[in-house]
Design a protein around this motif. Structure first.
Motif, mmCIF file in Angstrom:
data_model
loop_
_atom_site.group_PDB
_atom_site.id
_atom_site.type_symbol
_atom_site.label_atom_id
_atom_site.label_comp_id
_atom_site.label_asym_id
_atom_site.label_seq_id
_atom_site.Cartn_x
_atom_site.Cartn_y
_atom_site.Cartn_z
ATOM 1 N N ARG A 115 29.548 44.728 25.629
ATOM 2 C CA ARG A 115 30.646 43.875 25.157
ATOM 3 C C ARG A 115 31.904 44.137 25.973
ATOM 4 N NH1 ARG A 115 29.655 43.878 19.650
ATOM 5 N NH2 ARG A 115 30.883 45.731 19.184
ATOM 6 N N PHE A 116 32.160 45.408 26.270
ATOM 7 C CA PHE A 116 33.315 45.730 27.120
ATOM 8 C C PHE A 116 33.138 45.148 28.512
ATOM 9 C CE2 PHE A 116 35.403 48.402 30.297
ATOM 10 C CZ PHE A 116 36.705 48.388 29.829
ATOM 11 N N ARG A 117 31.923 45.243 29.053
ATOM 12 C CA ARG A 117 31.673 44.724 30.399
ATOM 13 C C ARG A 117 31.919 43.218 30.465
ATOM 14 N NH1 ARG A 117 28.215 41.937 32.959
ATOM 15 N NH2 ARG A 117 26.927 41.685 31.095
ATOM 16 N N ARG A 118 31.484 42.491 29.422
ATOM 17 C CA ARG A 118 31.697 41.041 29.418
ATOM 18 C C ARG A 118 33.179 40.692 29.312
ATOM 19 N NH1 ARG A 118 27.348 41.222 25.737
ATOM 20 N NH2 ARG A 118 28.778 40.690 24.018
ATOM 21 N N MET A 119 33.941 41.503 28.582
ATOM 22 C CA MET A 119 35.375 41.267 28.436
ATOM 23 C C MET A 119 36.150 41.676 29.685
ATOM 24 S SD MET A 119 35.819 42.689 24.531
ATOM 25 C CE MET A 119 37.616 42.609 24.601
ATOM 26 N N ASN A 120 35.625 42.663 30.416
ATOM 27 C CA ASN A 120 36.324 43.218 31.589
ATOM 28 C C ASN A 120 35.333 43.358 32.744
ATOM 29 O OD1 ASN A 120 39.072 44.154 30.238
ATOM 30 N ND2 ASN A 120 37.405 44.818 28.893
ATOM 31 N N PRO A 121 34.891 42.242 33.330
ATOM 32 C CA PRO A 121 33.863 42.315 34.373
ATOM 33 C C PRO A 121 34.317 43.022 35.648
ATOM 34 C CG PRO A 121 34.764 40.098 34.202
ATOM 35 C CD PRO A 121 35.295 40.864 33.035
ATOM 36 N N ASP A 122 35.639 43.200 35.815
ATOM 37 C CA ASP A 122 36.138 43.864 37.027
ATOM 38 C C ASP A 122 36.294 45.367 36.845
ATOM 39 O OD1 ASP A 122 38.195 43.480 35.163
ATOM 40 O OD2 ASP A 122 39.741 43.553 36.702
ATOM 41 N N ILE A 123 35.899 45.906 35.686
ATOM 42 C CA ILE A 123 36.019 47.347 35.428
ATOM 43 C C ILE A 123 34.633 47.940 35.207
ATOM 44 C CG2 ILE A 123 36.925 49.148 33.905
ATOM 45 C CD1 ILE A 123 39.241 47.332 33.229
ATOM 46 N N ASP A 124 34.266 48.894 36.040
ATOM 47 C CA ASP A 124 33.023 49.631 35.859
ATOM 48 C C ASP A 124 33.299 50.886 35.045
ATOM 49 O OD1 ASP A 124 31.401 47.901 37.217
ATOM 50 O OD2 ASP A 124 31.533 48.960 39.128
ATOM 51 N N VAL A 125 32.453 51.149 34.058
ATOM 52 C CA VAL A 125 32.572 52.368 33.251
ATOM 53 C C VAL A 125 31.587 53.404 33.790
ATOM 54 C CG1 VAL A 125 32.323 53.391 30.964
ATOM 55 C CG2 VAL A 125 33.296 51.093 31.210
ATOM 56 N N VAL A 126 32.115 54.551 34.154
ATOM 57 C CA VAL A 126 31.283 55.683 34.566
ATOM 58 C C VAL A 126 31.254 56.662 33.396
ATOM 59 C CG1 VAL A 126 31.001 57.575 36.195
ATOM 60 C CG2 VAL A 126 31.875 55.373 36.995
#
Length: 306
Positions: A115-126
């Motif tokens: 859900r976070f990825r869809r809201m913020n596609p330009d941010i990768d979570v490591v």
């Protein structure tokens, strides 16, 4: 001392030695000899006319001026490294580096991370899964999600409580197919009890539920974290004592049931960082999302109780 005369090499040696509490480990980190580190620190102490370490048998201990200087240097060097990293990464995909313990990661964060990825596609979570609280150095995560039974703060960090932990028994419906009736809390002892890290949780829950002290017995297998005890409960291996916040989907779907409503207050969940007000933009966005998601989880739990 004028800025143009700052002994940067000596300060770097001192910071590494102070942080590691060891000249030899500082030498390994800086890829120089121990003699070079010792010489640099001696020269720095001479220039300052102040000892920065007490040299004891087989160890070194910071003096009070040394402690004060180390605090300033570590923060300054970390800030410089973060800034250099940000400059080097401009124009590239932004990254939010997050540390979490295994239970939070498996039971709460991973199911929501897309859900976070869809809201913020330009941010990768490591995501780094580790039970230990990191030091938040420049090469580590900026944010940490942590559970604690007792602590509400940690040295040299800022911590924000996200939610309280409320443990309650859950079990797979298939366990009741054998015809064993559950009428009172003590009846749960007819099943295998699943433990997370300690048997004290079940003992405390039984006492809270009104069991007499002499009747409290809690045998059963021990698991390293809640994610494992939850999986075992889903497979019908026994009754787990788990946090309601992390079981809402399973309870709603009926894959797990609550035999009793008694809830044991057993600590809380925290968002931790070196400074929550000085996060990089990707980490700040992730922190805001985590706050909102935890608030939604707590709100949903309150609705389900009514």
């Amino acid at each position: 001392m004028k800025r143009s005369r700052l002994p940067l090499t000596a300060l770097r040696s001192f910071e590494a030695a102070g942080r590691n509490a060891s000249f030899s480990r500082a030498a390994e980190e800086l890829h120089v000899s121990q003699a070079a580190v010792s010489r640099q620190i001696r020269e720095l102490e001479t220039a300052l006319c102040t000892p920065l370490f007490e040299r004891l048998h087989r160890k070194v201990v910071l003096t009070e001026p040394g402690k004060a200087l180390l605090t300033q240097l570590t923060a300054s060097f970390d800030g410089i490294e973060r800034m250099l990293t940000d400059i080097a990464n401009r124009g590239q995909t932004r990254t939010a580096r997050v540390s979490s313990d295994a239970s939070i990661a498996a039971c709460w964060l991973i199911p929501r991370l897309d859900r976070f990825r869809r809201m913020n596609p330009d941010i990768d979570v490591v995501l780094d899964v580790d039970p230990r609280l990191i030091e938040f150095r420049a090469d580590q995560a900026e944010l940490a999600l942590r559970f604690s039974f007792r602590n509400t703060s940690w040295p040299n960090t800022e911590a924000e409580r996200l939610a309280h932990a409320l443990e309650t028994p859950v079990m797979a419906p298939a366990l009741l197919a054998g015809g064993l009736a559950i009428e009172k809390p003590g009846d749960l002892r007819r099943f295998t009890l699943l433990h997370e890290e300690s048997r004290e949780h079940w003992k405390n829950w039984f006492r809270l539920a009104g069991e007499e002290e002499t009747e409290v017995r809690a045998p059963g297998p021990m698991y390293a974290d809640m994610a494992l005890s939850k999986q075992a409960a889903l497979l019908g291996h026994g009754v787990a004592l788990v946090d309601l916040l992390f079981m809402q989907d399973e309870l709603a779907a009926g894959t797990l049931i609550r035999p009793f409503a008694t809830e044991l207050n057993s600590g809380g969940y925290f968002l931790v960082a070196r400074s929550l007000s000085k996060l990089s933009e990707p980490a700040r966005i992730f922190a805001e999302w985590v706050r909102a998601e935890f608030a939604a989880s707590v709100a949903a739990l309150a609705v389900n109780r009514t």
